[in-house]
Enzyme design. Structure first.
Site, short mmCIF file in Angstrom:
data_model
loop_
_atom_site.label_atom_id
_atom_site.label_comp_id
_atom_site.label_asym_id
_atom_site.label_seq_id
_atom_site.Cartn_x
_atom_site.Cartn_y
_atom_site.Cartn_z
N TYR A 220 78.54 29.64 -35.05
CA TYR A 220 78.30 29.60 -33.42
C TYR A 220 77.09 28.89 -33.18
O TYR A 220 76.18 28.84 -34.08
CB TYR A 220 78.25 31.15 -33.05
CG TYR A 220 77.13 31.84 -33.43
CD1 TYR A 220 76.12 31.73 -32.56
CD2 TYR A 220 76.81 32.74 -34.62
CE1 TYR A 220 74.98 32.52 -32.86
CE2 TYR A 220 75.80 33.33 -34.79
CZ TYR A 220 74.86 33.00 -33.81
OH TYR A 220 73.71 33.99 -34.24
N CYS A 221 77.14 28.56 -31.90
CA CYS A 221 76.01 27.73 -31.38
C CYS A 221 75.58 28.48 -29.94
O CYS A 221 75.58 29.66 -29.93
CB CYS A 221 76.24 26.32 -31.23
SG CYS A 221 77.72 25.76 -30.68
N ARG A 222 75.66 27.50 -29.17
CA ARG A 222 74.97 27.94 -27.58
C ARG A 222 76.10 28.51 -26.83
O ARG A 222 75.79 29.25 -26.04
CB ARG A 222 74.27 26.92 -26.98
CG ARG A 222 72.92 26.20 -27.81
CD ARG A 222 72.37 25.03 -27.32
NE ARG A 222 71.14 24.59 -27.78
CZ ARG A 222 70.77 23.45 -27.74
NH1 ARG A 222 71.31 22.43 -27.27
NH2 ARG A 222 69.41 23.18 -28.35
N TYR B 6 76.14 32.43 -28.80
CA TYR B 6 75.20 33.57 -28.70
C TYR B 6 75.14 34.44 -27.62
O TYR B 6 75.14 35.61 -27.26
CB TYR B 6 73.53 33.27 -29.50
CG TYR B 6 72.87 34.39 -28.99
CD1 TYR B 6 72.76 35.68 -29.75
CD2 TYR B 6 71.65 33.94 -28.12
CE1 TYR B 6 71.97 36.68 -29.62
CE2 TYR B 6 70.86 35.17 -27.79
CZ TYR B 6 71.13 36.33 -28.68
OH TYR B 6 70.14 37.34 -28.48
#
Length: 209
Positions: free
Chosen positions: A164-166, A194
């Site tokens: 996962y990222c932004r 997140y």
């Protein structure tokens, strides 16, 4: 209301909001991670601050910027969702990009929660380490996308890996999944990032200031 609408009308400011959703950062960090000159970023931040979307706090010698509260994040999320629903070209571009990445598989938040409870996945956070330290999904391992190849050897090829990222418009997780797949790992991308996870009240680990 007009001030807020005007503040949201610039694509560079939207990118800044997406970055600030990860946590408080100084102007230099924003400039580096949005590929904008510091002077331009400072001007955009002043517009966002005057509209009430962004606030500041002093940490030592540096001024840190953050979203002014949950309402600011909610406004950005709703605008992002509305924009994607109205802009079919953008939605198609994202779909085409993910199709090119070997039919990149996406996992929903609900499915990830189930698999985490059964310990069926390894969760990795591919954002820069500074953002991971600000806050991350509980039990996630920091493995920045830029250094992924160097540290991927510590991961098991027998267990599904979720990156996962932004958020949904951030491509770091897509790139990470593509790299891991090429290296023989079973990898998926979390549908959101997140900030979306935290906004739902799901378990996170946040840096204490």
């Amino acid at each position: 209301m007009a001030k807020v609408t005007k503040a949201l009308s610039n694509p560079n400011r939207l990118e800044i909001l997406d970055l600030l959703a990860q946590g408080a950062v100084p102007v230099e960090y924003i400039a580096e991670h949005t590929n904008q000159p510091v002077a331009n970023v400072s001007q955009h931040l002043q517009v966002l601050k005057k509209s009430g979307l962004v606030t500041t706090e002093r940490k030592g010698k540096y001024q840190y910027y953050r979203l002014s509260g949950k309402d600011s994040y909610d406004a950005w999320c709703k605008l992002r969702k509305f924009g994607l629903s109205q802009n079919k070209v953008l939605s198609k571009m994202l779909d085409d990009f993910r199709d090119q990445k070997q039919s990149l598989e996406i996992i929903s938040t609900e499915d990830l929660i189930k698999k985490m409870k059964k310990k069926e996945v390894i969760l990795i956070d591919v954002r820069p380490e500074a953002e991971y330290e600000q806050g991350h999904i509980r039990d996630a391992i920091s493995m920045p996308q830029k250094t992924l190849k160097q540290h991927a050897g510590s991961l098991s090829k027998e267990t599904n890996i979720v990156a996962y990222c932004r958020g949904p418009l951030c491509l770091m997780a897509d790139e990470a999944v593509s790299k891991l797949t090429e290296m023989g790992y079973k990898a998926l991308r979390l549908e959101n990032g997140y900030p979306d996870w935290e906004a739902k009240g799901l378990p996170v680990e946040i840096k204490q200031t």
